[in-house]
Design an enzyme around this catalytic site. Sequence first.
Site, PDB file in Angstrom:
ATOM      1  N   GLY A  28       0.721  -1.265   0.083  1.00 23.41           N
ATOM      2  CA  GLY A  28       0.050  -0.025   0.059  1.00 23.41           C
ATOM      3  C   GLY A  28       0.916   1.208  -0.113  1.00 23.41           C
ATOM      4  O   GLY A  28       0.249   2.317   0.332  1.00 23.41           O
ATOM      5  N   MET A 103      -3.861  -6.500  -7.090  1.00 23.84           N
ATOM      6  CA  MET A 103      -3.367  -7.711  -7.848  1.00 23.84           C
ATOM      7  C   MET A 103      -4.478  -8.780  -8.265  1.00 23.84           C
ATOM      8  O   MET A 103      -4.263  -9.759  -8.774  1.00 23.84           O
ATOM      9  CB  MET A 103      -2.227  -8.678  -7.291  1.00 23.84           C
ATOM     10  N   HIS A 122       1.309   0.617 -13.172  1.00 20.23           N
ATOM     11  CA  HIS A 122       1.942  -0.677 -13.557  1.00 20.23           C
ATOM     12  C   HIS A 122       3.697  -0.509 -13.478  1.00 20.23           C
ATOM     13  O   HIS A 122       4.006   0.750 -14.094  1.00 20.23           O
ATOM     14  CB  HIS A 122       1.408  -1.291 -14.650  1.00 20.23           C
TER      15      HIS A 122
HETATM   16  C1  GAR Z   1       3.720  -1.472  -7.289  1.00 21.88           C
HETATM   17  O1  GAR Z   1       5.072  -1.291  -7.892  1.00 21.88           O
HETATM   18  C2  GAR Z   1       2.721  -1.446  -8.555  1.00 21.88           C
HETATM   19  O2  GAR Z   1       3.092  -0.686  -9.593  1.00 21.88           O
HETATM   20  C3  GAR Z   1       2.473  -2.878  -8.813  1.00 21.88           C
HETATM   21  O3  GAR Z   1       2.632  -3.477  -7.347  1.00 21.88           O
HETATM   22  C4  GAR Z   1       3.427  -2.551  -6.548  1.00 21.88           C
HETATM   23  C5  GAR Z   1       2.637  -2.212  -5.264  1.00 21.88           C
HETATM   24  O4  GAR Z   1       3.191  -1.679  -4.561  1.00 21.88           O
HETATM   25  N1  GAR Z   1       1.403  -2.958  -9.375  1.00 21.88           N
HETATM   26  C6  GAR Z   1       1.209  -4.106 -10.227  1.00 21.88           C
HETATM   27  O5  GAR Z   1       1.984  -5.082 -10.589  1.00 21.88           O
HETATM   28  C7  GAR Z   1      -0.079  -4.264 -10.627  1.00 21.88           C
HETATM   29  N2  GAR Z   1      -0.153  -5.152 -11.773  1.00 21.88           N
HETATM   30  P1  GAR Z   1       2.384  -0.817  -3.174  1.00 21.88           P
HETATM   31  O6  GAR Z   1       1.480  -1.786  -2.694  1.00 21.88           O
HETATM   32  O7  GAR Z   1       3.709  -0.289  -2.231  1.00 21.88           O
HETATM   33  O8  GAR Z   1       1.816   0.362  -3.636  1.00 21.88           O
END
Ligand code: GAR
Length: 202
Positions: A28, A103, A122
Amino acid sequence: MEKNKLNLMVKSIGIKKLKTAIFISGNGSNMKNLIRFSKIKNSPIVVDFVLSNNKKANGITHVKKNKINFKIFDFKQRDNDEKKILDILKKRKIQLICLAGFMKILSRNFIKKFKGKILNIHPSLLPKYKGLNTHERVILNNEKFSGCTVHIVNARLDSGKIILQKQVRINKKDNPETLSKKILKQEHILYPKALKKMFSKF
Ligand code: GAR
């Protein structure tokens, strides 16, 4: 919905900031960053609701601290969950959904109901490296650059209209973990920038 139409809609009902829901699955950090951003005077969004598909998501503690409404839906029965979520979003008059490390894949029907009003971040330079395990694949392919992309969500995975991208250089010593950290830092700059770009009138 196009930017102009959304702008007009918001103007016509006299709301200054877009009532926004954030969907998360894990850490998050993007969500925290968007909550922080929403409190800035000229921010176009107000975070009204957070959804997590994971009851153990780290981000939930932060949501509670900030007294923001949140709900957990595990998406095991996606259609059922999405119906309930759409009801909540309607009741709360949510105008924009920001996916932030979410996700799960939303159904075509859900996306249709919020057409043009769901954004995602992304961790790659789309259209390259859609889907999961981005950093691993980028490193395996000896890419010199990767980055992050904010885009509008449509029914095809990671394929909607690109709002903004930021390129990040990959060093020889980088591994998926170091690359992920570097890119995440840029994500925290890019997401607010993309929101400002889309809704700059507010
Ligand atoms: C981030 O790097 C985001 O871009 C990626 O997950 C991570 C979440 O980090 N999202 C994806 O891969 C979506 N397909 P966070 O929970 O610390 O924001």
